[in-house]
Enzyme design. Structure first.
Site, PDB file in Angstrom:
ATOM      1  N   LYS A   1       4.591   0.745   8.918  1.00  0.00           N
ATOM      2  CA  LYS A   1       4.647   2.018   8.201  1.00  0.00           C
ATOM      3  C   LYS A   1       3.985   3.125   9.002  1.00  0.00           C
ATOM      4  CE  LYS A   1       3.180   0.071   4.408  1.00  0.00           C
ATOM      5  NZ  LYS A   1       2.407  -0.050   3.203  1.00  0.00           N
TER       6      LYS A   1
ATOM      7  N   ARG B   1       5.328 -12.745   9.741  1.00  0.00           N
ATOM      8  CA  ARG B   1       6.011 -11.472   9.484  1.00  0.00           C
ATOM      9  C   ARG B   1       7.426 -11.531  10.015  1.00  0.00           C
ATOM     10  NH1 ARG B   1       2.025  -7.408   8.825  1.00  0.00           N
ATOM     11  NH2 ARG B   1       3.495  -5.723   9.101  1.00  0.00           N
TER      12      ARG B   1
ATOM     13  N   GLU C   1       0.868  -1.168   0.000  1.00  0.00           N
ATOM     14  CA  GLU C   1       0.000   0.000   0.000  1.00  0.00           C
ATOM     15  C   GLU C   1       0.913   1.228   0.000  1.00  0.00           C
ATOM     16  OE1 GLU C   1      -2.684   0.119   3.336  1.00  0.00           O
ATOM     17  OE2 GLU C   1      -3.472   2.075   2.731  1.00  0.00           O
TER      18      GLU C   1
HETATM   19  P1  ATP Z   1       2.752  -1.941   7.544  1.00  0.00           P
HETATM   20  O1  ATP Z   1       2.103  -2.407   8.803  1.00  0.00           O
HETATM   21  O2  ATP Z   1       4.172  -1.617   7.696  1.00  0.00           O
HETATM   22  O3  ATP Z   1       1.981  -0.870   6.835  1.00  0.00           O
HETATM   23  P2  ATP Z   1       1.522  -3.664   5.754  1.00  0.00           P
HETATM   24  O4  ATP Z   1       1.394  -5.132   5.819  1.00  0.00           O
HETATM   25  O5  ATP Z   1       0.295  -2.889   6.001  1.00  0.00           O
HETATM   26  O6  ATP Z   1       2.715  -3.234   6.644  1.00  0.00           O
HETATM   27  P3  ATP Z   1       1.648  -3.474   2.973  1.00  0.00           P
HETATM   28  O7  ATP Z   1       2.074  -2.332   2.158  1.00  0.00           O
HETATM   29  O8  ATP Z   1       0.219  -3.839   2.970  1.00  0.00           O
HETATM   30  O9  ATP Z   1       2.130  -3.173   4.405  1.00  0.00           O
HETATM   31  O10 ATP Z   1       2.549  -4.756   2.700  1.00  0.00           O
HETATM   32  C1  ATP Z   1       2.854  -5.247   1.443  1.00  0.00           C
HETATM   33  C2  ATP Z   1       3.218  -6.688   1.587  1.00  0.00           C
HETATM   34  O11 ATP Z   1       4.329  -6.824   2.462  1.00  0.00           O
HETATM   35  C3  ATP Z   1       2.087  -7.493   2.180  1.00  0.00           C
HETATM   36  O12 ATP Z   1       1.942  -8.673   1.438  1.00  0.00           O
HETATM   37  C4  ATP Z   1       2.530  -7.785   3.573  1.00  0.00           C
HETATM   38  O13 ATP Z   1       2.030  -9.015   4.003  1.00  0.00           O
HETATM   39  C5  ATP Z   1       4.045  -7.778   3.447  1.00  0.00           C
HETATM   40  N1  ATP Z   1       4.663  -7.392   4.715  1.00  0.00           N
HETATM   41  C6  ATP Z   1       4.446  -6.261   5.412  1.00  0.00           C
HETATM   42  N2  ATP Z   1       5.150  -6.265   6.563  1.00  0.00           N
HETATM   43  C7  ATP Z   1       5.843  -7.428   6.587  1.00  0.00           C
HETATM   44  C8  ATP Z   1       6.738  -8.032   7.510  1.00  0.00           C
HETATM   45  N3  ATP Z   1       7.077  -7.427   8.660  1.00  0.00           N
HETATM   46  N4  ATP Z   1       7.257  -9.229   7.215  1.00  0.00           N
HETATM   47  C9  ATP Z   1       6.929  -9.845   6.060  1.00  0.00           C
HETATM   48  N5  ATP Z   1       6.085  -9.332   5.155  1.00  0.00           N
HETATM   49  C10 ATP Z   1       5.531  -8.143   5.395  1.00  0.00           C
HETATM   50 MG    MG Z   2      -1.381  -3.060   4.835  1.00  0.00          MG
END
Ligand code: ATP
Ligand code: MG
Length: 558
Positions: free
Chosen positions: A270, A260, A34
């Site tokens: 983020k 994760r 995102e």
């Molecule tokens: P954040 O909480 O940092 O915003 P998010 O999961 O909301 O993380 P996204 O932009 O939706 O962020 O993530 C893109 C991809 O990266 C998703 O498939 C998510 O599952 C993966 N991802 C995000 N954080 C991690 C992590 N700590 N370890 C492994 N994969 C991750």
């Molecule tokens: Mg997300």
């Protein structure tokens, strides 16, 4: 162990699918960020996994922006994410997409669900919807609008999109099961009204799809075969499958969840990173203390070392916390091999070689790498006045102190053996200068240089050294899991950045790559602020693991 058994569970599943000819043996994955912030080390795990498994099967990977939240997302983040993925070493070729590319298809799919009697417009308020949803232990109850006629739903949904209603007045919901033990299946929202332009789709839309609805369908449209995501989506899988069952029965991607990556002493959210940036606690998303990819790049972490780290930690379904030392070891290993050696003094103490001729300069020959002669040598100017590291001298030294002490001898690396004859102090008793003599027969590399002393220290020529700002980074937080606390500010390490005015050997002014400052650690010119006139270096990592002890204690809870 056979090759397959040594693979992680996701690679085993994919191997089996390929072997059985599922999807015609194709492997198509996606990385779906995102664009509401910069990527962090956690995303690196997902990127390496998605691009990695596809690459291993000559498959394809999409970089798809999940841009279903206009207002929170921006073009700045889109380009930062692209830069980071590329830097990490992956190429989506022509497969750059957005959930918003499919807004038309998604909207049509929503209408089809309405027509099938599987979606309805609900006019309860957000609070009421929450209340009606029930809890983990209590079933939800039906909305009074749940049995609206198809025609009325179609009309209301059209008018939602036409902009007739305020935000929050209505939502479109799937009609599944308000008593489902899985709360995600209790008539989840598909569309909500947002009267805001979209950074990619412009001002066409007054309704925007929810992530769950957009995600699985986008996967299907792109022919994704394996939709790899983190464990928090496990409970969403039945919903993912439900949408596909209703709408795209032909192509069926499979969602597989993995844990994760959590890195000790680092933030991998983020939202929380964004708060730090906004509050000005750090200098920006690329602050070298952050575990963002941009921060790690600026810090000097080689992308290959990050990939190596990711492959070492593996892919499982078990939640865990990885110690920072594991990442740093990958960095050290990579740089230990690749980085050329240089001399720099971080905390300078002046040395005058009293028996060395005034005004004379010699060029010493220094190896660029101790075990890789192919990296060549360079010249190091040596003169009567030098700087050494302040803590390489001790006035009241213990017997086992083999660096410089009054009356003692030490070798200056790539140069001569010197002896300390006199300690000069200021009125406060602080040592300001050492007067030493050198043994002219001990020049490194010369025939009669075989006289041995126990210690060797680094140095730079005072006349030729360049001054530089060197930034020494320490962990940004005082607790291993700063993200678990709502107020990350409470756990900031006040000493996370120390600036020192260092003296560097002259060749470093024009350095462009990571180097080892001998005996001190790995350093690189700061990609933003370094210039030949005003050198600025970042410490990438120390030479030894200074983390393991701290972390073991902290993780053990003391
Ligand atoms: P954040 O909480 O940092 O915003 P998010 O999961 O909301 O993380 P996204 O932009 O939706 O962020 O993530 C893109 C991809 O990266 C998703 O498939 C998510 O599952 C993966 N991802 C995000 N954080 C991690 C992590 N700590 N370890 C492994 N994969 C991750
Ligand atoms: Mg997300």
């Amino acid at each position: 162990m056979s090759e397959n058994e040594s693979k992680d569970f996701i690679r085993q599943i994919i191997d089996d699918d390929v072997a059985s000819g599922k999807h015609g043996g194709a492997v198509v994955t996606r990385f779906p960020p995102e664009p509401n912030g910069f990527l962090h080390i956690g995303h690196a795990k997902s990127i390496c996994l998605n691009f990695g498994v596809a690459g291993e099967h000559s498959g394809k990977t999409f970089l798809r922006f999940d841009d279903t939240n206009p207002g929170r997302e921006s073009e700045e983040y889109v380009s930062a994410i692209k830069e980071d993925v590329r830097w990490l070493g992956f190429d989506w070729e022509d497969r750059l997409t957005h959930a918003s590319d499919y807004f038309d298809e998604l909207y049509d799919s929503a209408i089809r669900l309405i027509e099938m009697g599987k979606a309805y417009v609900d006019s309860l308020s957000a609070d009421e919807i929450r209340e009606y949803r029930g809890t983990l232990t209590a079933p939800g109850k039906d909305s009074p609008h749940r049995n609206r006629e198809v025609a009325e739903n179609l009309d209301l949904f059209q008018r939602m999109q036409d902009g007739e209603f305020d935000e929050g007045a209505h939502v479109l919901r799937a009609k599944i099961d308000m008593a489902s033990p899985n709360i995600n299946m209790r008539d989840p929202t598909l569309y909500r009204i947002r009267k805001i332009a979209h950074q990619n789709a412009g001002d066409k839309w007054n309704v925007y799809p929810m992530y769950d609805f957009a995600h699985g369908l986008s996967d299907a449209y792109e022919g994704i075969t394996h939709s790899l995501c983190t464990l928090e989506f496990e409970d969403h899988r039945p919903l993912y499958d439900w949408f596909l069952d209703q709408l795209v029965p032909k192509h069926r991607p499979r969602q597989i969840e993995f844990s994760r990556l959590n890195l000790a002493y680092a933030l991998t959210s983020k939202r929380k990173l964004s708060a730090l940036v906004e509050m000005g606690v750090v200098k920006g998303w690329d602050d070298p203390r952050l575990a963002t990819l941009a921060g790690m790049r600026r810090r000097g972490y080689p992308p290959a070392a990050i990939r190596d780290f990711i492959s070492r930690i593996g892919v499982t379904k078990k939640d865990n916390m990885i110690e920072m030392g594991v990442l740093e070891n990958s960095i050290r290993e990579n740089l230990g091999d690749a980085a050329e050696r240089r001399m720099a003094v971080l905390n300078p103490l002046k040395v005058v070689i009293t028996n060395y001729p005034q005004g004379q300069t010699e060029q010493m020959v220094a190896m660029n790498h101790p075990i890789k002669p192919e990296l060549g040598t360079r010249e190091l100017p040596f003169g009567r006045e030098l700087f050494i590291e302040r803590d390489d001298f001790m006035e009241d030294a213990p017997r086992k102190f083999f660096r410089l002490k009054p009356g003692g001898e030490v070798r200056l690396r790539f140069a001569y053996i010197i002896q300390c004859n006199e300690v000069i102090k200021n009125d406060d008793g602080e040592v300001t200068e050492l007067h030493c003599s050198y043994d002219a027969d001990t020049r490194s590399g010369s025939d009669n240089s075989d006289r041995k002393v126990k210690g060797t220290i680094h140095w730079v020529s005072a006349e030729h050294a360049v001054s530089a700002e060197v930034r020494l980074y320490d962990r940004l937080f005082t607790v291993p899991d700063p993200g678990s606390d709502d107020n990350v500010m409470d756990n900031l390490n006040p000493d996370s950045l120390e600036n020192v005015n260092a003296r560097l050997e002259p060749s470093l002014a024009s350095a462009s790559e990571a180097v080892q400052f001998e005996r001190l650690g790995y350093f690189c010119p700061d990609s933003v602020e370094h210039s030949v006139e005003k050198p600025v270096f970042n410490r990438i990592v120390t030479l030894r693991d200074s983390w393991s002890k701290i972390e073991k204690q902290a993780l053990a809870g003391n």
